[in-house]
Enzyme design. Sequence first.
Site, PDB file in Angstrom:
ATOM      1  N   GLU A  50       0.820  -1.207   0.000  1.00  0.00           N
ATOM      2  CA  GLU A  50       0.000   0.000   0.000  1.00  0.00           C
ATOM      3  C   GLU A  50       0.859   1.265   0.000  1.00  0.00           C
ATOM      4  O   GLU A  50       0.577   2.221  -0.720  1.00  0.00           O
ATOM      5  CB  GLU A  50      -0.921   0.010   1.228  1.00  0.00           C
ATOM      6  CG  GLU A  50      -1.949  -1.095   1.257  1.00  0.00           C
ATOM      7  CD  GLU A  50      -1.472  -2.327   1.997  1.00  0.00           C
ATOM      8  OE1 GLU A  50      -2.318  -3.079   2.517  1.00  0.00           O
ATOM      9  OE2 GLU A  50      -0.240  -2.539   2.041  1.00  0.00           O
ATOM     10  N   PRO A  95       9.414 -14.441   1.635  1.00  0.00           N
ATOM     11  CA  PRO A  95       8.347 -14.397   2.643  1.00  0.00           C
ATOM     12  C   PRO A  95       7.759 -13.002   2.793  1.00  0.00           C
ATOM     13  O   PRO A  95       8.446 -11.996   2.592  1.00  0.00           O
ATOM     14  CB  PRO A  95       9.057 -14.846   3.927  1.00  0.00           C
ATOM     15  CG  PRO A  95      10.498 -14.542   3.690  1.00  0.00           C
ATOM     16  CD  PRO A  95      10.734 -14.722   2.222  1.00  0.00           C
ATOM     17  N   ARG A  96       6.486 -12.965   3.154  1.00  0.00           N
ATOM     18  CA  ARG A  96       5.788 -11.685   3.338  1.00  0.00           C
ATOM     19  C   ARG A  96       6.515 -10.819   4.351  1.00  0.00           C
ATOM     20  O   ARG A  96       6.587  -9.605   4.210  1.00  0.00           O
ATOM     21  CB  ARG A  96       4.348 -11.964   3.801  1.00  0.00           C
ATOM     22  CG  ARG A  96       3.526 -10.715   4.093  1.00  0.00           C
ATOM     23  CD  ARG A  96       3.227  -9.962   2.816  1.00  0.00           C
ATOM     24  NE  ARG A  96       2.442  -8.771   3.070  1.00  0.00           N
ATOM     25  CZ  ARG A  96       2.946  -7.615   3.481  1.00  0.00           C
ATOM     26  NH1 ARG A  96       4.244  -7.498   3.714  1.00  0.00           N
ATOM     27  NH2 ARG A  96       2.165  -6.570   3.666  1.00  0.00           N
TER      28      ARG A  96
END
Length: 252
Positions: free
Chosen positions: A28, A231-232
């Site tokens: 975002e 990975p996130r």
Amino acid sequence: RLAERRALPGRARPVGSLVWMHGASVGESLSLVGLVEGMIARGFSVLVTTGTRSAADLIGARLPAGAVHQYMPLDAPRWVARFLDHWQPDLALVAESEIWPNTVVALHARAIPLLLVNGRMSEQSFAGWARAPRTAKALLARIAICLAQTRDDAERFVRLGAPRVSVAGNLKYDAAVQPADRQQVAYLGDMIGDRPVWVAASTHPGEDAAAAEAHAALKDRFPRLLTIVAPRHPYRGGDVAACATAHGLRSA
């Protein structure tokens, strides 16, 4: 910087007109970079807030001159009021689905326009909001403009009571390619060579095991296969490596 979550500012307010932009996490906040640059080009200062440390680390290094970063205050009336008292934004832009009730109400009470950009409303989120239709309408009616990603998102916002909704597409597809160290990219390219590669991106716990199982199932057919797991949350790198080891795979 934990104090920033209680709206104790870590920076002085820039002089002049100020736009506040909020992106909860990495995706975002990065989608807002183009808007940040556009606002600065128009003579505004910009405050960018995030909610996660990974987003703060990334966006803090990429903000242009004229923009500052702070953590988003928790959505408690006293802390929201303290945040707005200090920063006094002339305009607020929030990305995707960050609709915090006390923040929305406080902005409206101070006549600070709130724009929802890159608006997203999944079927699951819509069902949750629909269980409290009066609350949903009371909050969404206070949003000056809602720019939704898709027609489906726009329709759900309208059904919940948002008065001014348009479809503007996904800002993430408009964002410029993020900078990278060319030497490092070339080095990795030389290491990979012509090996077949697949990437498991933005994984969560449990998904790493699926990637490892897929690699284990394919390695006999594609002995030079390279699996890249991103990975996130980067701090989980050690867990991913341990998962690969558990499946009898080499990792780095």
